[in-house]
Design a protein around this motif. Structure first.
Motif, mmCIF file in Angstrom:
data_model
loop_
_atom_site.group_PDB
_atom_site.id
_atom_site.type_symbol
_atom_site.label_atom_id
_atom_site.label_comp_id
_atom_site.label_asym_id
_atom_site.label_seq_id
_atom_site.Cartn_x
_atom_site.Cartn_y
_atom_site.Cartn_z
ATOM 1 N N ARG A 1 42.122 39.252 41.013
ATOM 2 C CA ARG A 1 42.355 38.192 42.002
ATOM 3 C C ARG A 1 41.063 37.761 42.673
ATOM 4 N NH1 ARG A 1 44.425 38.937 47.999
ATOM 5 N NH2 ARG A 1 42.179 39.317 48.073
ATOM 6 N N ASP A 2 40.169 38.736 42.924
ATOM 7 C CA ASP A 2 38.922 38.453 43.628
ATOM 8 C C ASP A 2 37.785 38.042 42.705
ATOM 9 O OD1 ASP A 2 40.213 38.988 45.985
ATOM 10 O OD2 ASP A 2 39.433 41.025 46.182
ATOM 11 N N GLY A 3 38.078 37.841 41.424
ATOM 12 C CA GLY A 3 37.070 37.360 40.482
ATOM 13 C C GLY A 3 36.110 38.419 40.002
ATOM 14 N N GLY A 4 36.458 39.693 40.164
ATOM 15 C CA GLY A 4 35.552 40.772 39.794
ATOM 16 C C GLY A 4 35.584 41.162 38.334
ATOM 17 N N ILE A 5 36.553 40.649 37.569
ATOM 18 C CA ILE A 5 36.629 40.938 36.126
ATOM 19 C C ILE A 5 35.992 39.806 35.341
ATOM 20 C CG2 ILE A 5 38.137 41.477 34.185
ATOM 21 C CD1 ILE A 5 38.234 43.629 36.291
ATOM 22 N N ASN A 6 36.528 38.612 35.516
ATOM 23 C CA ASN A 6 35.949 37.401 34.922
ATOM 24 C C ASN A 6 36.508 36.210 35.688
ATOM 25 O OD1 ASN A 6 38.533 36.636 33.682
ATOM 26 N ND2 ASN A 6 38.098 38.263 32.179
ATOM 27 N N ASP A 7 36.174 34.993 35.247
ATOM 28 C CA ASP A 7 36.623 33.804 35.972
ATOM 29 C C ASP A 7 37.649 33.012 35.172
ATOM 30 O OD1 ASP A 7 35.000 32.855 33.970
ATOM 31 O OD2 ASP A 7 33.716 31.640 35.272
ATOM 32 N N GLU A 8 38.412 33.687 34.343
ATOM 33 C CA GLU A 8 39.380 33.013 33.478
ATOM 34 C C GLU A 8 40.708 32.782 34.203
ATOM 35 O OE1 GLU A 8 39.576 35.325 29.891
ATOM 36 O OE2 GLU A 8 37.433 35.089 29.503
#
Length: 361
Positions: A49-56
């Motif tokens: 949710r916070d964009g810490g994995i990727n921006d997909e």
């Protein structure tokens, strides 16, 4: 026929999650539609949710799940309609170099469903860890479904799908904890407490829990820790050495994943002990240490991916141990919530108020 169900999605970085209508296609070759029974709220979902994995974005969140197989696609033989399954994100391919060398727990090409789930307007969703189980139903690859005892509590055994397996496996599979060992675990959230439970299951005689939160240390004691250390009040390395006759622990598990906790783990182990990193660092973190310390101490430095598990081997065994009363997995379930309470559960998790909130569908 394709179906429309409720799902929890994250539309943009840091924005509160919302309930949306999700289109679920009919399963194609090798795919399965699962009617979700329960799904744990994992920190990884918050990181998505916070964009810490990727921006997909947008993401369909949720991955620590169990449910009933509703329909299967062409060629699926490993599960059948009506099977009770725990979902996993390690559907081994059987063909990569790790699989061919007999190390499928390191598979480099794990399977996910080929088709995409979408929003009503056709926008493709990215399912968390290839699963997306904060939904009434989800589409996954058949290899992501592990059949287990159907009499088990769905809210409990679904947690094997991520955090509990990661921690327990870090102790049992990666750390190779054995009878008589001394084990220290740094970080007593869900993963760390699962590592404590795994160390107890493996026969460790001394299990030292380290955290800065006294409430978490109490949880750790309830799950098998024999000693606790508040790292905010004393030097954790010195305290571990005091509890081990000055030698350090045989296995130290870092369930936090920060440079300072990894250093604590390194220096808190015995001369030829083992360090296991299972907490996930961020890409910007770096480590600087004297190289001579690595040479002079020996032992093993390991990273644990998903507890180095094989779901088809480990999940049924662990569910059986739970059913026999030998593995108290139910202690991880702090609360059972509805699908529209995920955002509030994120806040409670971030505040350290729960081990696991579980969405029951």
């Amino acid at each position: 026929m394709p179906q429309q169900v409720r799902g929890v999605i994250a539309r943009s970085k840091g924005a509160p999650v919302e309930i949306a209508t999700v289109n679920i296609p009919d399963p194609g070759p090798g795919e399965v539609v699962v009617d979700i029974a329960a799904c744990g709220v994992c920190h990884t979902d918050l990181t998505y949710r916070d964009g810490g994995i990727n921006d997909e974005f947008p993401f369909l969140l949720g991955h620590e799940a169990s449910g009933i197989v509703e329909s299967v696609g062409e060629g699926v033989t490993s599960v059948a309609v009506g099977d009770f399954v725990v979902l996993n994100w390690r559907a081994v391919c059987g063909q990569c170099r790790a699989c061919k060398r007999g190390r499928p727990q390191y598979c480099f090409d794990t399977h996910n469903a080929a088709q995409k789930m979408t929003l009503e307007d056709g926008t493709e969703l990215t399912p968390a860890l290839g699963i997306g189980a904060f939904a009434d139903k989800t589409l996954v690859h058949a290899g992501q479904c592990t059949k287990v005892d159907p009499s088990a509590d769905p809210a409990v055994v679904g947690l094997l799908g991520c955090g509990v397996m990661a921690g327990l496996g870090a102790a049992v599979n990666t750390g190779n904890v054995s009878r008589g060992d001394t084990v220290a675990v740094i970080g007593c959230g869900g993963v760390g407490d699962a590592a404590i439970m795994g160390a107890r299951l493996a026969g460790a005689v001394k299990i030292i829990a380290i955290d800065r939160d006294d409430k978490k240390l109490e949880w750790a004691k309830d799950l098998g820790a024999t000693h606790t250390i508040n790292g905010g009040q004393v030097d954790a390395v010195e305290a571990v050495q005091e509890l081990t006759g000055g030698f350090g622990a045989d296995v130290v598990i870092d369930a936090v994943g920060r440079p300072e906790t990894w250093k604590q783990a390194f220096y808190a182990r015995d001369l030829a002990g083992t360090v296991v990193l299972v907490g996930v660092p961020t890409p910007d973190m770096t480590l600087e240490m004297p190289l001579i310390d690595f040479f002079s101490r020996g032992g093993s430095l390991k990273s644990s991916w998903y507890g180095d598990c094989l779901p088809e081997r480990d999940f049924p065994m662990l569910v059986d141990l739970y059913q026999q009363g030998r593995l108290p997995l139910e202690k991880f379930v702090t609360e059972r919530i509805k699908i529209d309470e995920v955002e509030a559960a994120f806040h409670r998790m971030h505040a350290g108020e729960v081990l696991r909130s579980v969405v029951v569908l």
